[in-house]
Structure formats: C-alpha cells, structure tokens
Design a protein around this motif. Structure first.
Motif, mmCIF file in Angstrom:
data_model
loop_
_atom_site.group_PDB
_atom_site.id
_atom_site.type_symbol
_atom_site.label_atom_id
_atom_site.label_comp_id
_atom_site.label_asym_id
_atom_site.label_seq_id
_atom_site.Cartn_x
_atom_site.Cartn_y
_atom_site.Cartn_z
ATOM 1 N N TYR A 58 -13.852 -7.655 -1.031
ATOM 2 C CA TYR A 58 -12.671 -6.797 -0.997
ATOM 3 C C TYR A 58 -12.811 -5.724 0.078
ATOM 4 O O TYR A 58 -11.892 -5.483 0.861
ATOM 5 C CB TYR A 58 -12.456 -6.155 -2.371
ATOM 6 C CG TYR A 58 -11.347 -5.136 -2.366
ATOM 7 C CD1 TYR A 58 -10.024 -5.537 -2.403
ATOM 8 C CD2 TYR A 58 -11.630 -3.772 -2.311
ATOM 9 C CE1 TYR A 58 -9.002 -4.608 -2.387
ATOM 10 C CE2 TYR A 58 -10.616 -2.840 -2.298
ATOM 11 C CZ TYR A 58 -9.301 -3.257 -2.331
ATOM 12 O OH TYR A 58 -8.287 -2.330 -2.299
ATOM 13 N N GLU A 59 -13.963 -5.078 0.122
ATOM 14 C CA GLU A 59 -14.170 -4.028 1.110
ATOM 15 C C GLU A 59 -14.113 -4.583 2.529
ATOM 16 O O GLU A 59 -13.527 -3.966 3.428
ATOM 17 C CB GLU A 59 -15.495 -3.314 0.885
ATOM 18 C CG GLU A 59 -15.670 -2.166 1.856
ATOM 19 C CD GLU A 59 -16.960 -1.416 1.683
ATOM 20 O OE1 GLU A 59 -16.905 -0.176 1.769
ATOM 21 O OE2 GLU A 59 -18.000 -2.049 1.485
ATOM 22 N N THR A 62 -10.486 -5.131 3.401
ATOM 23 C CA THR A 62 -9.828 -3.835 3.587
ATOM 24 C C THR A 62 -10.218 -3.215 4.925
ATOM 25 O O THR A 62 -9.371 -2.704 5.664
ATOM 26 C CB THR A 62 -10.191 -2.874 2.438
ATOM 27 O OG1 THR A 62 -9.759 -3.451 1.208
ATOM 28 C CG2 THR A 62 -9.531 -1.519 2.611
ATOM 29 N N ASN A 63 -11.499 -3.272 5.247
ATOM 30 C CA ASN A 63 -11.977 -2.723 6.516
ATOM 31 C C ASN A 63 -11.378 -3.444 7.703
ATOM 32 O O ASN A 63 -11.024 -2.817 8.712
ATOM 33 C CB ASN A 63 -13.505 -2.781 6.586
ATOM 34 C CG ASN A 63 -14.168 -1.777 5.677
ATOM 35 O OD1 ASN A 63 -13.547 -0.813 5.236
ATOM 36 N ND2 ASN A 63 -15.424 -2.013 5.372
#
Length: 91
Positions: A58-59, A62-63
């Motif tokens: 997820y990160e 998102t990044n």
C-alpha cells in the motif's frame, strides 16, 4: 511538448532530484516527519502481523502516485516560469 519543453523537463528533473536528496539530509521538518512516519509504519506492521506485506504494498503504491503528482506539478511550474520569462523577453 516542444523540444524546448522536453529539454527543460530533463534539466529540471535532475535538479529536483538532487535538491530533494539534499533536503532529506538537512531539513529539520522533513526529518521530523520521516521519524513520525517510520514510527507509525513500524506500529502498523506489528499490528498486521503476518499481513504486514500488505502495508508495504500500500505504501509503495501511495508513494508512486504522490511522486508522479509532485513531479508533474513541479515540472509544469518550472516550464511555465521559463515560458513566462521568454514571453516578457527576460530570456
């Protein structure tokens, strides 16, 4: 995009990357946000247990989105600035 704009984009991309890397090392506010982010990230990974890869995925997604957005806004601003300088005959 014109050849001029493509050349500017390439030059500004390199400049932005170097500035970002320098700011990560020296900017106190950035360091503070990084510390808080890392603490939260570690806490979430612990709470997720075996599913902690999910937060990493997820990160990363998102990044990537944030990076694309930031790059576009930054580059467009620089290109617009140079166009304006050309229009008013400062360059």
């Amino acid at each position: 995009m014109t050849k001029f704009e493509e050349t500017l984009k390439h030059a500004f991309t390199e400049s932005r990357h170097e500035l970002s890397m320098q700011n990560r090392k020296t900017d106190a506010e950035y360091k503070s946000h990084t510390k808080k982010h890392n603490e939260l990230y570690d806490e979430i990974k612990i709470l997720l247990g075996d599913n902690r890869k999910l937060i990493s995925d997820y990160e990363a997604a998102t990044n990537e989105m944030g990076s694309i957005d930031d790059e576009f806004v930054y580059l467009q601003g620089m290109i617009d600035c140079v166009k304006l300088l050309r229009i008013i005959k400062m360059i």
